[in-house]
Design a protein around this motif. Sequence first.
Motif, short mmCIF file in Angstrom:
data_model
loop_
_atom_site.label_atom_id
_atom_site.label_comp_id
_atom_site.label_asym_id
_atom_site.label_seq_id
_atom_site.Cartn_x
_atom_site.Cartn_y
_atom_site.Cartn_z
N LYS A 31 0.84 -1.22 -0.07
CA LYS A 31 -0.04 0.15 -0.08
C LYS A 31 0.93 0.93 -0.12
CE LYS A 31 -4.01 -2.02 2.57
NZ LYS A 31 -4.61 -2.01 3.43
N ARG A 32 0.64 2.46 -0.75
CA ARG A 32 1.22 3.58 -0.59
C ARG A 32 0.12 4.48 -0.58
NH1 ARG A 32 3.13 7.41 -4.16
NH2 ARG A 32 4.80 8.44 -3.38
N THR A 33 0.33 5.67 0.25
CA THR A 33 -0.42 6.99 0.18
C THR A 33 0.26 8.22 -0.73
OG1 THR A 33 -1.13 6.66 2.51
CG2 THR A 33 -1.14 8.91 1.74
N LEU A 34 -0.50 8.60 -1.49
CA LEU A 34 -0.28 9.52 -2.67
C LEU A 34 0.43 10.96 -1.73
CD1 LEU A 34 -2.75 9.40 -4.97
CD2 LEU A 34 -0.70 8.49 -5.29
N ILE A 35 1.45 11.30 -2.20
CA ILE A 35 2.12 12.67 -1.62
C ILE A 35 2.32 13.91 -2.50
CG2 ILE A 35 3.33 11.26 0.21
CD1 ILE A 35 5.62 11.40 -1.63
N SER A 36 2.62 14.87 -2.31
CA SER A 36 2.53 16.08 -3.08
C SER A 36 3.63 15.74 -4.34
CB SER A 36 3.11 17.29 -2.29
OG SER A 36 4.49 17.13 -1.77
N THR A 37 4.61 15.21 -4.21
CA THR A 37 5.52 14.86 -5.45
C THR A 37 4.79 14.11 -6.41
OG1 THR A 37 6.57 13.17 -4.20
CG2 THR A 37 7.92 15.72 -4.22
N ASP A 38 3.70 13.41 -6.18
CA ASP A 38 3.10 12.61 -7.10
C ASP A 38 2.13 13.22 -7.98
OD1 ASP A 38 4.00 10.31 -6.15
OD2 ASP A 38 2.34 9.97 -4.19
N VAL A 39 1.63 14.65 -7.47
CA VAL A 39 0.56 15.51 -8.22
C VAL A 39 1.40 15.62 -9.77
CG1 VAL A 39 -0.36 17.82 -8.44
CG2 VAL A 39 -0.18 16.56 -6.27
N GLY A 40 0.50 15.31 -10.76
CA GLY A 40 1.06 15.56 -12.18
C GLY A 40 1.51 14.18 -12.80
N ALA A 41 1.80 13.27 -12.16
CA ALA A 41 2.22 11.89 -12.40
C ALA A 41 1.36 10.86 -12.42
CB ALA A 41 3.31 11.49 -11.47
N THR A 42 1.89 9.76 -13.14
CA THR A 42 0.97 8.58 -13.06
C THR A 42 1.73 7.56 -12.12
OG1 THR A 42 2.02 7.63 -14.90
CG2 THR A 42 -0.06 8.82 -15.36
N ILE A 43 0.98 6.74 -11.49
CA ILE A 43 1.54 5.89 -10.42
C ILE A 43 1.16 4.33 -10.91
CG2 ILE A 43 1.43 5.23 -8.12
CD1 ILE A 43 2.66 7.99 -8.36
N THR A 44 2.31 3.47 -10.78
CA THR A 44 2.17 2.09 -11.21
C THR A 44 2.64 1.38 -9.72
OG1 THR A 44 3.91 2.10 -12.61
CG2 THR A 44 1.84 2.16 -13.62
N VAL A 45 2.40 -0.02 -9.60
CA VAL A 45 3.02 -0.74 -8.80
C VAL A 45 3.79 -1.83 -9.67
CG1 VAL A 45 1.26 -1.88 -8.11
CG2 VAL A 45 3.18 -1.84 -6.50
#
Length: 188
Positions: A31-45
């Motif tokens: 699990k991962r909580t989104l943070i400010s540096t994630d804004v504007g990015a896509t996230i995968t695992v």
Amino acid sequence: AGAPTWSTAGVATTYQWLRNGQPIKSSTGPKRTLISTDVGATITVRATGTKAGFTDGSAVSAPTAKVTKITPVVTVRGSSTRVGALRLAITVSASPDAPPTGTVWVKEGTKLLRAKLPLTKGQAVYTATGIKPGRHTYTVGFPSTIRIAGATKTTTVAIKAKAKPTITLRPRTAPAKVTIGIAVTAPG
């Protein structure tokens, strides 16, 4: 991330979260909580399975949509409990984040009354005195941060005026007529 299904039992699974395809430092849990540096990015695992005697296997999740800023909710409760006095109780929430810190600004029309009113656990109180009685419109603004979008809320408050003395006239009533009867008796 949900645990992957492997074609054999006893597979150990490790995770690596990716921002725009690049590993995110110290983000290796399920699990991962989104943070400010994630804004504007896509996230995968990426889930990697290992088992002695087998070749490691990996799978990468579908990417999220670009992470956007949280839209906060600003609430303002205005009151005037004394003549010429104002109290604005302000709350800013940004779910799923904790209540934001930072500041809010307060305006009446275009006049800036307070530029940086500090928030404590998402709350602040603005007070003022000497305000002309009547209806006044106030706007409270939360400035944009890296993770939270900016937002405003407007409210109208009726500022109390001095109470005007009330004189009530009542018709005067005449005293009720009283009749006293006297009986005199003589001896004999």
